[in-house]
Design a protein around this motif. Structure first.
Motif, short mmCIF file in Angstrom:
data_model
loop_
_atom_site.label_atom_id
_atom_site.label_comp_id
_atom_site.label_asym_id
_atom_site.label_seq_id
_atom_site.Cartn_x
_atom_site.Cartn_y
_atom_site.Cartn_z
N VAL A 169 0.85 -1.20 0.00
CA VAL A 169 0.00 0.00 0.00
C VAL A 169 0.89 1.25 0.00
N VAL A 170 0.25 2.42 0.01
CA VAL A 170 0.98 3.68 -0.10
C VAL A 170 1.07 4.33 1.28
N GLY A 171 2.27 4.66 1.73
CA GLY A 171 2.42 5.28 3.06
C GLY A 171 3.38 6.45 3.00
N LEU A 172 2.94 7.58 3.56
CA LEU A 172 3.77 8.79 3.54
C LEU A 172 4.15 9.22 4.95
N THR A 396 12.61 -12.17 15.91
CA THR A 396 12.28 -11.73 17.28
C THR A 396 13.39 -12.02 18.28
N SER A 397 14.22 -13.02 18.02
CA SER A 397 15.23 -13.36 19.02
C SER A 397 16.48 -12.50 18.88
N ASP A 398 16.57 -11.73 17.81
CA ASP A 398 17.78 -10.94 17.58
C ASP A 398 17.42 -9.48 17.25
N PRO A 399 17.37 -8.64 18.29
CA PRO A 399 16.95 -7.25 18.06
C PRO A 399 17.78 -6.54 17.00
N LEU A 400 19.05 -6.86 16.86
CA LEU A 400 19.88 -6.13 15.90
C LEU A 400 19.47 -6.38 14.46
N THR A 401 19.11 -7.64 14.12
CA THR A 401 18.67 -7.87 12.74
C THR A 401 17.31 -7.20 12.51
N MET A 402 16.51 -7.15 13.56
CA MET A 402 15.24 -6.43 13.46
C MET A 402 15.51 -4.94 13.19
N TYR A 403 16.44 -4.36 13.94
CA TYR A 403 16.77 -2.94 13.77
C TYR A 403 17.29 -2.67 12.34
N ALA A 404 18.05 -3.62 11.80
CA ALA A 404 18.70 -3.40 10.50
C ALA A 404 17.70 -3.26 9.36
N ASN A 405 16.47 -3.72 9.60
CA ASN A 405 15.43 -3.62 8.60
C ASN A 405 15.08 -2.18 8.24
N ASP A 406 15.43 -1.27 9.13
CA ASP A 406 15.03 0.14 8.95
C ASP A 406 16.13 1.00 8.36
N ILE A 407 17.15 0.35 7.83
CA ILE A 407 18.35 1.07 7.42
C ILE A 407 18.09 2.13 6.34
N LEU A 408 17.07 1.89 5.50
CA LEU A 408 16.81 2.82 4.39
C LEU A 408 15.75 3.87 4.72
N THR A 409 15.03 3.67 5.81
CA THR A 409 13.98 4.63 6.17
C THR A 409 14.44 5.61 7.26
N ILE A 410 15.32 5.13 8.13
CA ILE A 410 15.75 5.93 9.29
C ILE A 410 16.44 7.25 8.93
N PRO A 411 17.32 7.28 7.93
CA PRO A 411 18.00 8.55 7.63
C PRO A 411 17.02 9.68 7.31
N VAL A 412 15.87 9.31 6.74
CA VAL A 412 14.86 10.30 6.35
C VAL A 412 14.28 11.00 7.59
N ASN A 413 14.05 10.23 8.66
CA ASN A 413 13.57 10.84 9.90
C ASN A 413 14.65 11.71 10.54
N LEU A 414 15.89 11.24 10.49
CA LEU A 414 16.97 12.02 11.10
C LEU A 414 17.11 13.36 10.37
N ALA A 415 16.88 13.36 9.05
CA ALA A 415 16.99 14.60 8.28
C ALA A 415 15.70 15.43 8.35
N GLY A 416 14.60 14.81 8.74
CA GLY A 416 13.33 15.54 8.89
C GLY A 416 12.58 15.76 7.58
N VAL A 417 13.05 15.12 6.51
CA VAL A 417 12.43 15.34 5.19
C VAL A 417 11.27 14.36 4.95
N PRO A 418 10.41 14.62 3.93
CA PRO A 418 9.30 13.71 3.68
C PRO A 418 9.71 12.51 2.82
N GLY A 419 9.03 11.39 3.03
CA GLY A 419 9.30 10.19 2.23
C GLY A 419 8.04 9.37 2.08
N ILE A 420 7.89 8.76 0.89
CA ILE A 420 6.70 7.94 0.63
C ILE A 420 7.16 6.55 0.21
N SER A 421 6.34 5.56 0.48
CA SER A 421 6.57 4.24 -0.11
C SER A 421 5.39 3.91 -1.01
#
Ligand code: GLN
Length: 454
Positions: A169-172, A396-421
């Motif tokens: 689906v579409v998420g902004l 679920t047993s390895d929080p770090l691999t769970m965290y790594a899933n966000d590697i491409l979305t997180i920089p956008v929040n740190l920069a404060g800019v808009p992003g859509i999927s």
């Protein structure tokens, strides 16, 4: 078709699929029906003028709704009935939508799979053995399964875009400050934003139109004019310059994901846009920077859940200190505790400079990477996630691999800019998302590109 008919359709679909999908934490059919009746009285008159008149909506459970249970998927708020509406909820009411219910999520929005909900596990409607993503997993799954035409989610490090990608689906995530956070149960206040999850880009533009704008109740909401997003959907991307970060299509990204992004770029090229490879050199620090800063902010924000003011209170305490400790120990789940401990440590004297302050400096560098690219390009394009939806329990047993899933979305929040999927293909029968990132407050261009591609 009447508004009551729309509500019927929504509840009919919920009856069909909800036992499998488990997207909702709270449903209030009576309330939805009485709201629908009121709107039906206006139907066909000049009074029916709300931008989203009669549309059923689902709301993520960390957005407060007056007299409608709001838990943030945490035991510590299991019995919390807010006494006011979040600004976005008030705005949706002004747009004359119908609230169908509250949607499942990771506890306090901490997670990437909705498995951290303390109430239930939401399933991905495309394959119920896989996760819907998170933390707005309920919001994305409910839209993907056709239970509601749109929903609201929140995104601190990817929690709207990643589940949108996993559920097709579409998420902004809007620019930081574009949408009021008043009434959003805070996770990391410098990163959190509320945004729409919809089936189409056009729907998304309509919902953002309804919820965007400055709010006296949120001093971080920005006094920047809200343009017409729907008018931006011209289909025209001629002359548009796209930057594609090499860090977003390199190692760790599935070949199928890379291929679908390349195909999307070819489509945009055909429509008259051009693209070049660019670099966001500090991306490699984004994950550690994010987890330090977001956990630090969370440790402060979650101090208010003390067993006294609202929510769960441990019944077995002999004094005030014990009451605090027991209520928090029994009320918070493991992931939330992990973040509170990490954040408290990072903020403690003696460690502050080495961790929190350093992370703030890294955040500035990450933000500057984006500014440098946006000096030459109109948008940045890449995948939303490195892989499609993963299997339930896989990470679920390895929080770090769970965290790594966000590697491409997180920089956008740190920069404060808009992003859509936006959906851009499939891998192993599961949807993939194309991420389009824009300049500060330039959601209009993000939508224009997304719509042309869609
Ligand atoms: N998955 C990320 C986290 O766990 C992002 C969550 C979010 O955006 N709310 O912090």
């Amino acid at each position: 078709i009447s508004v009551s008919d729309l509500v019927d359709e929504s509840y009919k679909r919920i009856a069909e699929v909800e036992t499998q999908v488990s997207a909702f934490l709270t449903l209030d059919e009576e309330r939805a029906r009485s709201q629908a009746k009121k709107l039906d009285e206006k139907l066909g008159t000049d009074e029916a003028k709300g931008l989203l008149f009669g549309m059923p909506v689902g709301v993520k459970d960390n957005i407060v709704t007056k007299d409608l249970r709001t838990t943030a998927a945490s035991q510590i708020l299991h019995n919390f009935d807010p006494i006011y509406d979040a600004t976005v909820v008030t705005k949706l009411q002004e747009a004359e939508t119908i609230t169908i219910g509250k949607l499942n999520m990771d506890e306090f929005a901490m997670g990437s799979s909705t498995e951290n909900s303390s109430f239930k596990k939401t399933k991905n409607p495309w394959n119920i053995e896989t996760v819907p993503g998170g933390s707005s997993g309920g919001s994305a799954a409910a839209v993907a399964a056709g239970e509601v035409p749109f929903s609201l989610g929140s995104d601190t490090g990817g929690s709207i875009r990643q589940p949108a990608s996993f559920c097709g689906v579409v998420g902004l995530k809007p620019t930081y400050g574009r949408v009021s956070r008043f009434g959003l149960i805070a996770f990391a206040s410098s990163l959190d934003q509320i945004g729409p999850i919809t089936r189409t880009v056009e729907d998304n533009a309509y919902v953002l139109q309804a919820i965007a704008g400055v709010d006296p109740m949120d001093s971080t909401s920005a006094n920047v004019e809200v343009p017409s997003y729907v008018n931006a959907l011209t289909g025209d991307v001629k002359g548009l310059k796209i930057g594609v970060p090499k860090e977003y299509i390199g190692e760790g990204v599935n070949p199928e994901v890379r291929e679908s992004v390349m195909k999307a770029l070819a489509t945009l090229e055909k429509l008259g846009a051009t693209w070049e490879e660019v670099s966001l050199p500090h991306s490699k620090y984004a994950l550690s920077t994010y987890y330090l800063l977001s956990s630090s902010e969370a440790s402060a924000n979650l101090a208010r859940f003390d067993g006294v003011r609202y929510g769960y209170r441990s019944p077995n305490s002999n004094n005030l200190m014990e009451l605090y400790k027991n209520s928090r120990a029994e009320g918070f789940g493991d992931e939330v505790k992990r973040r509170i401990m990490l954040g408290t440590f990072a903020l403690s004297s003696g460690y502050y400079d080495a961790y929190y302050k350093k992370a703030q400096k890294a955040r500035t560098l990450i933000k500057k990477d984006f500014e440098d690219v946006f000096a030459k390009y109109d948008v940045i394009v890449g995948p939303t996630t490195p892989t499609p939806a993963f299997k339930i329990s896989e990470k679920t047993s390895d929080p770090l691999t769970m965290y790594a899933n966000d590697i491409l979305t997180i920089p956008v929040n740190l920069a404060g800019v808009p992003g859509i999927s936006v959906p851009c293909g499939f891998d192993q029968g599961l949807p993939l998302g194309l991420q389009i990132i824009g300049k500060h407050f330039d959601e209009a261009t993000v939508y224009r590109v997304a719509h042309a591609f869609e």
